[in-house]
Design a protein around this motif. Structure first.
Motif, PDB file in Angstrom:
ATOM      1  N   ASP A  67       0.856  -1.187   0.000  1.00 27.24           N
ATOM      2  CA  ASP A  67       0.000   0.000   0.000  1.00 27.24           C
ATOM      3  C   ASP A  67       0.893   1.238   0.000  1.00 27.24           C
ATOM      4  N   ILE A  68       1.432   1.554  -1.185  1.00 28.42           N
ATOM      5  CA  ILE A  68       2.342   2.683  -1.299  1.00 28.42           C
ATOM      6  C   ILE A  68       1.861   3.625  -2.396  1.00 28.42           C
ATOM      7  N   VAL A  69       2.360   4.837  -2.358  1.00 32.14           N
ATOM      8  CA  VAL A  69       2.011   5.822  -3.382  1.00 32.14           C
ATOM      9  C   VAL A  69       3.267   6.175  -4.168  1.00 32.14           C
ATOM     10  N   THR A  70       3.051   6.739  -5.336  1.00 31.98           N
ATOM     11  CA  THR A  70       4.186   7.178  -6.140  1.00 31.98           C
ATOM     12  C   THR A  70       4.750   8.463  -5.553  1.00 31.98           C
ATOM     13  N   ARG A  71       5.934   8.799  -5.951  1.00 26.08           N
ATOM     14  CA  ARG A  71       6.571  10.036  -5.492  1.00 26.08           C
ATOM     15  C   ARG A  71       5.735  11.237  -5.926  1.00 26.08           C
ATOM     16  N   GLU A  72       5.194  11.165  -7.147  1.00 25.73           N
ATOM     17  CA  GLU A  72       4.372  12.260  -7.663  1.00 25.73           C
ATOM     18  C   GLU A  72       3.136  12.465  -6.787  1.00 25.73           C
ATOM     19  N   GLU A  73       2.462  11.355  -6.436  1.00 23.37           N
ATOM     20  CA  GLU A  73       1.281  11.461  -5.563  1.00 23.37           C
ATOM     21  C   GLU A  73       1.662  12.030  -4.200  1.00 23.37           C
ATOM     22  N   PHE A  74       2.799  11.589  -3.681  1.00 27.18           N
ATOM     23  CA  PHE A  74       3.275  12.083  -2.393  1.00 27.18           C
ATOM     24  C   PHE A  74       3.532  13.585  -2.447  1.00 27.18           C
ATOM     25  N   ASP A  75       4.200  14.042  -3.505  1.00 27.10           N
ATOM     26  CA  ASP A  75       4.499  15.467  -3.650  1.00 27.10           C
ATOM     27  C   ASP A  75       3.221  16.294  -3.762  1.00 27.10           C
ATOM     28  N   VAL A  76       2.233  15.787  -4.508  1.00 29.11           N
ATOM     29  CA  VAL A  76       0.956  16.493  -4.650  1.00 29.11           C
ATOM     30  C   VAL A  76       0.278  16.624  -3.289  1.00 29.11           C
ATOM     31  N   GLN A  77       0.241  15.535  -2.536  1.00 33.51           N
ATOM     32  CA  GLN A  77      -0.408  15.566  -1.229  1.00 33.51           C
ATOM     33  C   GLN A  77       0.353  16.454  -0.247  1.00 33.51           C
ATOM     34  N   THR A  78       1.668  16.519  -0.390  1.00 36.23           N
ATOM     35  CA  THR A  78       2.464  17.418   0.450  1.00 36.23           C
ATOM     36  C   THR A  78       2.076  18.866   0.180  1.00 36.23           C
ATOM     37  N   GLN A  79       1.898  19.214  -1.088  1.00 33.85           N
ATOM     38  CA  GLN A  79       1.498  20.573  -1.436  1.00 33.85           C
ATOM     39  C   GLN A  79       0.094  20.891  -0.910  1.00 33.85           C
ATOM     40  N   VAL A  80      -0.807  19.920  -1.018  1.00 32.08           N
ATOM     41  CA  VAL A  80      -2.165  20.106  -0.497  1.00 32.08           C
ATOM     42  C   VAL A  80      -2.105  20.353   1.003  1.00 32.08           C
ATOM     43  N   LEU A  81      -1.302  19.572   1.704  1.00 33.91           N
ATOM     44  CA  LEU A  81      -1.172  19.725   3.145  1.00 33.91           C
ATOM     45  C   LEU A  81      -0.592  21.089   3.506  1.00 33.91           C
ATOM     46  N   LEU A  82       0.404  21.541   2.771  1.00 36.77           N
ATOM     47  CA  LEU A  82       0.997  22.854   3.050  1.00 36.77           C
ATOM     48  C   LEU A  82      -0.022  23.976   2.859  1.00 36.77           C
ATOM     49  N   ARG A  83      -0.831  23.888   1.787  1.00 40.21           N
ATOM     50  CA  ARG A  83      -1.866  24.911   1.560  1.00 40.21           C
ATOM     51  C   ARG A  83      -2.918  24.867   2.665  1.00 40.21           C
ATOM     52  N   THR A  84      -3.269  23.659   3.089  1.00 36.79           N
ATOM     53  CA  THR A  84      -4.259  23.515   4.150  1.00 36.79           C
ATOM     54  C   THR A  84      -3.737  24.104   5.451  1.00 36.79           C
ATOM     55  N   ARG A  85      -2.489  23.856   5.768  1.00 35.26           N
ATOM     56  CA  ARG A  85      -1.885  24.433   6.984  1.00 35.26           C
ATOM     57  C   ARG A  85      -1.883  25.953   6.910  1.00 35.26           C
ATOM     58  N   GLN A  86      -1.560  26.490   5.741  1.00 31.08           N
ATOM     59  CA  GLN A  86      -1.523  27.938   5.570  1.00 31.08           C
ATOM     60  C   GLN A  86      -2.921  28.525   5.793  1.00 31.08           C
ATOM     61  N   LYS A  87      -3.933  27.899   5.215  1.00 33.44           N
ATOM     62  CA  LYS A  87      -5.308  28.377   5.394  1.00 33.44           C
ATOM     63  C   LYS A  87      -5.732  28.267   6.850  1.00 33.44           C
ATOM     64  N   LEU A  88      -5.344  27.183   7.520  1.00 37.03           N
ATOM     65  CA  LEU A  88      -5.680  27.015   8.929  1.00 37.03           C
ATOM     66  C   LEU A  88      -5.042  28.110   9.771  1.00 37.03           C
ATOM     67  N   THR A  89      -3.799  28.424   9.491  1.00 38.98           N
ATOM     68  CA  THR A  89      -3.112  29.486  10.221  1.00 38.98           C
ATOM     69  C   THR A  89      -3.818  30.826  10.002  1.00 38.98           C
ATOM     70  N   GLU A  90      -4.214  31.097   8.762  1.00 37.86           N
ATOM     71  CA  GLU A  90      -4.929  32.343   8.472  1.00 37.86           C
ATOM     72  C   GLU A  90      -6.261  32.393   9.219  1.00 37.86           C
ATOM     73  N   LEU A  91      -6.991  31.275   9.233  1.00 38.85           N
ATOM     74  CA  LEU A  91      -8.269  31.231   9.946  1.00 38.85           C
ATOM     75  C   LEU A  91      -8.077  31.399  11.456  1.00 38.85           C
ATOM     76  N   GLU A  92      -7.029  30.811  12.002  1.00 39.79           N
ATOM     77  CA  GLU A  92      -6.740  30.979  13.428  1.00 39.79           C
ATOM     78  C   GLU A  92      -6.462  32.440  13.749  1.00 39.79           C
ATOM     79  N   GLN A  93      -5.716  33.120  12.869  1.00 37.42           N
ATOM     80  CA  GLN A  93      -5.421  34.537  13.087  1.00 37.42           C
ATOM     81  C   GLN A  93      -6.692  35.375  13.010  1.00 37.42           C
ATOM     82  N   LYS A  94      -7.560  35.072  12.037  1.00 36.26           N
ATOM     83  CA  LYS A  94      -8.822  35.803  11.923  1.00 36.26           C
ATOM     84  C   LYS A  94      -9.698  35.566  13.144  1.00 36.26           C
ATOM     85  N   MET A  95      -9.762  34.322  13.605  1.00 36.94           N
ATOM     86  CA  MET A  95     -10.561  33.982  14.777  1.00 36.94           C
ATOM     87  C   MET A  95     -10.038  34.719  16.007  1.00 36.94           C
ATOM     88  N   ALA A  96      -8.735  34.772  16.160  1.00 36.64           N
ATOM     89  CA  ALA A  96      -8.140  35.490  17.294  1.00 36.64           C
ATOM     90  C   ALA A  96      -8.482  36.969  17.213  1.00 36.64           C
TER      91      ALA A  96
END
Length: 89
Positions: free
Chosen positions: A45-74
């Motif tokens: 049950d493994i993924v390709t490097r390309e799939e891994f890189d795509v999911q890494t980028q998705v995670l980074l964008r999600t973290r960035q949005k979460l940080t922005e939402l936390e700042q707005k909430m504060a």
């Protein structure tokens, strides 16, 4: 240390010197080993490097949005606290 080109050259000379049945046997073994490895990797049950890189980028964008939402909430909470303090004073 060792010159890789020289080693490849020596290996090729040895392979060229082998009788054809031995070469064919080596090719057959190599092909069978490849098939077994590919089959076993397919079961993992493994993924390709390309799939891994795509999911890494998705995670980074999600973290960035979460940080922005936390700042707005504060900021909203601070604003509400300031309004509560001004109405209670």
């Amino acid at each position: 240390m060792f010159d890789s080109k020289k080693l490849e050259q020596i290996a090729k000379q040895i392979q060229d010197a082998m009788p054809k049945p031995v070469k064919d046997l080596g090719n057959d073994v190599e092909q069978k080993v490849r098939q077994v490895i590919q089959s076993q990797l397919g079961k993992l049950d493994i993924v390709t490097r390309e799939e891994f890189d795509v999911q890494t980028q998705v995670l980074l964008r999600t973290r960035q949005k979460l940080t922005e939402l936390e700042q707005k909430m504060a900021a909203f909470e601070a604003k509400l606290n300031a309004e509560d303090n001004s109405t209670n004073a």
